[in-house]
Design a protein around this motif. Structure first.
Motif, PDB file in Angstrom:
ATOM      1  N   GLY A 295      41.236  33.222  40.885  1.00  0.00           N
ATOM      2  CA  GLY A 295      39.818  33.606  40.831  1.00  0.00           C
ATOM      3  C   GLY A 295      39.149  33.191  39.536  1.00  0.00           C
ATOM      4  N   CYS A 296      39.561  32.039  38.971  1.00  0.00           N
ATOM      5  CA  CYS A 296      39.136  31.685  37.615  1.00  0.00           C
ATOM      6  C   CYS A 296      37.665  31.311  37.485  1.00  0.00           C
ATOM      7  CB  CYS A 296      40.024  30.577  37.054  1.00  0.00           C
ATOM      8  SG  CYS A 296      39.661  28.956  37.754  1.00  0.00           S
ATOM      9  N   SER A 297      36.947  31.150  38.595  1.00  0.00           N
ATOM     10  CA  SER A 297      35.530  30.792  38.472  1.00  0.00           C
ATOM     11  C   SER A 297      34.625  32.008  38.638  1.00  0.00           C
ATOM     12  CB  SER A 297      35.161  29.729  39.511  1.00  0.00           C
ATOM     13  OG  SER A 297      35.469  30.210  40.799  1.00  0.00           O
ATOM     14  N   GLU A 298      35.229  33.194  38.643  1.00  0.00           N
ATOM     15  CA  GLU A 298      34.449  34.424  38.786  1.00  0.00           C
ATOM     16  C   GLU A 298      34.300  35.119  37.432  1.00  0.00           C
ATOM     17  OE1 GLU A 298      32.857  35.530  41.523  1.00  0.00           O
ATOM     18  OE2 GLU A 298      33.463  33.604  42.347  1.00  0.00           O
ATOM     19  N   PRO A 299      33.188  35.838  37.219  1.00  0.00           N
ATOM     20  CA  PRO A 299      33.000  36.536  35.940  1.00  0.00           C
ATOM     21  C   PRO A 299      34.163  37.492  35.674  1.00  0.00           C
ATOM     22  CG  PRO A 299      30.991  36.631  37.271  1.00  0.00           C
ATOM     23  CD  PRO A 299      32.058  36.034  38.132  1.00  0.00           C
ATOM     24  N   ALA A 300      34.602  37.541  34.423  1.00  0.00           N
ATOM     25  CA  ALA A 300      35.625  38.483  33.954  1.00  0.00           C
ATOM     26  C   ALA A 300      36.935  38.421  34.740  1.00  0.00           C
ATOM     27  CB  ALA A 300      35.067  39.916  33.963  1.00  0.00           C
ATOM     28  N   PHE A 301      37.297  37.237  35.250  1.00  0.00           N
ATOM     29  CA  PHE A 301      38.511  37.153  36.085  1.00  0.00           C
ATOM     30  C   PHE A 301      39.750  37.601  35.329  1.00  0.00           C
ATOM     31  CE2 PHE A 301      41.332  33.565  34.932  1.00  0.00           C
ATOM     32  CZ  PHE A 301      40.583  32.924  33.964  1.00  0.00           C
ATOM     33  N   TRP A 302      39.703  37.436  34.016  1.00  0.00           N
ATOM     34  CA  TRP A 302      40.858  37.760  33.188  1.00  0.00           C
ATOM     35  C   TRP A 302      41.148  39.265  33.159  1.00  0.00           C
ATOM     36  CZ3 TRP A 302      44.072  34.182  31.691  1.00  0.00           C
ATOM     37  CH2 TRP A 302      44.994  34.449  30.684  1.00  0.00           C
ATOM     38  N   ASP A 303      40.084  40.059  33.337  1.00  0.00           N
ATOM     39  CA  ASP A 303      40.225  41.516  33.188  1.00  0.00           C
ATOM     40  C   ASP A 303      40.282  42.263  34.513  1.00  0.00           C
ATOM     41  OD1 ASP A 303      40.290  41.569  30.428  1.00  0.00           O
ATOM     42  OD2 ASP A 303      38.114  41.587  30.236  1.00  0.00           O
ATOM     43  N   LYS A 304      40.615  41.575  35.586  1.00  0.00           N
ATOM     44  CA  LYS A 304      40.531  42.233  36.890  1.00  0.00           C
ATOM     45  C   LYS A 304      41.884  42.702  37.424  1.00  0.00           C
ATOM     46  CE  LYS A 304      36.205  40.381  38.450  1.00  0.00           C
ATOM     47  NZ  LYS A 304      35.531  39.386  39.267  1.00  0.00           N
ATOM     48  N   GLY A 305      42.774  43.076  36.547  1.00  0.00           N
ATOM     49  CA  GLY A 305      44.080  43.535  37.021  1.00  0.00           C
ATOM     50  C   GLY A 305      45.037  42.363  37.158  1.00  0.00           C
ATOM     51  N   GLY A 306      46.259  42.644  37.640  1.00  0.00           N
ATOM     52  CA  GLY A 306      47.305  41.619  37.695  1.00  0.00           C
ATOM     53  C   GLY A 306      46.980  40.490  38.651  1.00  0.00           C
ATOM     54  N   PHE A 307      47.328  39.280  38.236  1.00  0.00           N
ATOM     55  CA  PHE A 307      47.101  38.117  39.088  1.00  0.00           C
ATOM     56  C   PHE A 307      47.896  38.208  40.395  1.00  0.00           C
ATOM     57  CE2 PHE A 307      46.133  35.409  35.111  1.00  0.00           C
ATOM     58  CZ  PHE A 307      44.788  35.706  35.217  1.00  0.00           C
ATOM     59  N   TYR A 308      49.038  38.916  40.346  1.00  0.00           N
ATOM     60  CA  TYR A 308      49.915  38.947  41.522  1.00  0.00           C
ATOM     61  C   TYR A 308      49.764  40.231  42.333  1.00  0.00           C
ATOM     62  CZ  TYR A 308      51.511  34.921  39.097  1.00  0.00           C
ATOM     63  OH  TYR A 308      51.511  33.706  38.469  1.00  0.00           O
ATOM     64  N   ASN A 309      48.782  41.057  41.945  1.00  0.00           N
ATOM     65  CA  ASN A 309      48.514  42.254  42.747  1.00  0.00           C
ATOM     66  C   ASN A 309      47.567  41.889  43.882  1.00  0.00           C
ATOM     67  OD1 ASN A 309      49.978  43.680  40.901  1.00  0.00           O
ATOM     68  ND2 ASN A 309      48.192  44.481  39.799  1.00  0.00           N
ATOM     69  N   PRO A 310      47.906  42.281  45.103  1.00  0.00           N
ATOM     70  CA  PRO A 310      46.980  41.998  46.198  1.00  0.00           C
ATOM     71  C   PRO A 310      45.637  42.667  45.941  1.00  0.00           C
ATOM     72  CG  PRO A 310      49.077  42.854  47.021  1.00  0.00           C
ATOM     73  CD  PRO A 310      49.110  42.999  45.531  1.00  0.00           C
ATOM     74  N   LEU A 311      44.582  42.090  46.470  1.00  0.00           N
ATOM     75  CA  LEU A 311      43.252  42.665  46.308  1.00  0.00           C
ATOM     76  C   LEU A 311      43.246  44.131  46.729  1.00  0.00           C
ATOM     77  CD1 LEU A 311      41.077  39.727  47.648  1.00  0.00           C
ATOM     78  CD2 LEU A 311      40.983  40.680  45.350  1.00  0.00           C
ATOM     79  N   SER A 312      44.066  44.441  47.740  1.00  0.00           N
ATOM     80  CA  SER A 312      44.072  45.813  48.269  1.00  0.00           C
ATOM     81  C   SER A 312      44.616  46.825  47.282  1.00  0.00           C
ATOM     82  CB  SER A 312      44.890  45.857  49.558  1.00  0.00           C
ATOM     83  OG  SER A 312      46.151  45.263  49.336  1.00  0.00           O
TER      84      SER A 312
END
Ligand code: SF4
Lengths: 351, 129
Positions: A295-312
């Motif tokens: 999700g690197c083209s979205e605002p604040a992608f770095w701070d949105k929780g673990g990269f390997y955690n499902p969105l759910s």
């Protein structure tokens, strides 16, 4: 102002045939995501277009965006730089340095006042002017001075567009995005870490071809490239619809190329063109390599929780619905993805 | 060549079948109204192997051409007359565009007015020197 040659004149002087030019125009239409029926209009516009002056400023960044652009195949960066634009200042690529480089920047600004483009990669630290300087000039001062006579500003990469990694929590340098500081000029955001080279060249080509800026979404991104999510155009989408997911990186599902949703794929809420534009001269994109979209083209992608955690399981409660819909094999991905987008915007505002 | 049964049961991700249907409709348009169609493959999703599968399915017909202009381009009629496969490469031999054109002759094959004029001038020069 010195009269710059038109692109048509440059190509003619190089002995490029009309057929070659038509090929160039077909590629350009493709890059701009315009229908092939637009090729004659593009040809007429490019022939008479004059090479715009471009000043590229690099602030708090990793040079990945420049790397991405200089490895662009469409058209070649050499072609873009020498035929289509006049890159008058870029401290990584130019031979001059120090005072000489700064003199080149000032000369380009003076000669092309009101018509040049400023490209920025990297965020701007407001915490302390000394955190990032070029030739002793703070990033903030250089940005303010350079954009004053610009026609438009293009924020290249997620750092310039949204603050990016320097702006990640706890944002030690007080990093901000370009559009937080430049409010009296058009700012086009071309996020991505790095952005797709084709998208960078397309924005420049559109300006060159039609003298106008692209249509933008609410985050200032060109709609032609950020109008759909990765999920909308993902070739693994049929597996998502069938509820077939890889559960680990080496299980049978992963080997069979099933959907990476449960491995943390952010494709459903990420607007970008990777799924079709692809990377490395069209070779593949992360999901094709078996890795979920970050999700690197979205605002604040770095701070949105673990990269390997499902969105759910992350900060997006709509993820449960997304997973539910997919697991049930219901073709409601688009609706669910739209719900995901709304939640994301909320998060972005609150974050 | 790939048979119709295999095309219908494409072993990949299901992105080739719909495109072949689009080509079929474009061929109908060409026959009925003489209207050509260009499909830009850059904007379409393809999984690993699907593009190759599409190309193999369309196959090779009677005519293939190589164009040397700002890099090499290969233009060939597929096994289905009126359906052309175009691949443009830049001077570094990287693919910069792939298209399916449904037309009698792709425009890029025709000699262009500007090139004819320039060529005529060259020929005249040769005769007078
Ligand atoms: S969740 Fe990710 S891997 Fe699955 S279809 Fe969507 S974008 Fe593709």
């Amino acid at each position: 102002m010195k009269k710059r040659p038109t692109v048509g004149e440059v190509l003619q002087a190089k002995g490029v045939s009309r057929r070659g030019f038509l090929k160039y125009c077909a590629t350009t239409a493709s890059i701009l995501a315009l229908p092939p029926s637009m090729i004659p209009r593009i040809a007429a516009a490019i022939e008479s277009a004059r090479r715009p002056s471009v000043i590229w400023l690099s602030f708090q960044e990793c040079t990945g965006c420049t790397e991405s652009l200089t490895r662009s195949a469409s058209p070649t960066v050499e072609g873009l730089i020498f035929d289509a634009i006049s890159l008058d200042y870029h401290h990584t690529l130019q031979a001059a340095s120090g005072d000489q480089a700064e003199a080149a920047r000032h000369a380009a600004m003076e000669e092309n006042h009101g018509s040049y483009l400023v490209l920025v990669d990297g965020s701007i630290p407001l915490g302390n002017p000394g955190y990032s300087t070029i030739a002793g000039i703070s990033n903030l001062d250089m940005l303010k001075e350079t954009v004053e006579g610009a026609a438009a500003v293009v924020a290249i990469g997620s750092c310039a567009a949204f603050g990016g990694i320097p702006g990640a929590d706890p944002n030690p340098t007080g990093a901000v995005a370009v559009d937080e500081l430049v409010t009296d000029k058009p700012v086009i955001n071309v996020p991505g870490c790095p952005p797709i080279p084709m998208v960078m060249t397309a924005v420049l080509t559109q300006f060159l071809t039609f003298g106008q800026l692209p249509e933008l979404d609410k985050h200032g991104r060109p709609l032609a490239f950020y109008g759909q999510t990765i999920h909308d155009r993902c070739y693994r989408r049929p597996f998502y619809e069938q509820g077939k997911f890889a559960e680990t990186f080496d299980d049978e599902g992963a080997k069979a190329g099933w959907c990476l949703y449960k491995l943390g794929c952010k494709g459903p809420i990420t607007y970008n063109a990777c799924a079709t534009a692809k990377w490395n001269s069209g070779t593949s994109f992360p999901i094709e390599g078996g890795h979920p979209c970050l999700g690197c083209s979205e605002p604040a992608f770095w701070d949105k929780g673990g990269f390997y955690n499902p969105l759910s399981t992350g900060k997006f409660d709509s993820g449960t619905k997304l997973a539910g819909a997919a697991a049930a094999g219901v073709a409601m991905g688009v609706v669910a993805a739209a719900a995901g987008r709304r939640r994301q915007d909320k998060f972005t505002r609150e974050g | 060549m790939t048979g119709p049964e295999e095309v219908r049961n494409t072993p990949f991700y299901g992105n080739v079948g719909p495109l072949l249907n689009e080509v079929l409709h474009a061929v109908d348009r060409l026959l009925e109204t003489d209207e050509p169609t260009t499909i830009d493959l850059a904007g379409l999703p393809f999984g690993p192997g699907e593009l190759e599968h599409l190309e193999a399915t369309l196959g090779t017909g009677e005519l293939s051409c190589k164009l040397d202009a700002l890099g090499t381009s290969r233009i060939r009629e597929t096994a289905y007359p009126g359906v052309w496969w175009l691949e443009h490469r830049n001077p570094h031999d990287e693919v910069v565009g792939r298209y399916i054109e449904i037309t009698r002759t792709p425009e890029i094959l025709s000699s262009q007015e500007a090139d004819i004029t320039a060529g005529r001038a060259r020929l005249e020069d040769q005769l007078t020197t």
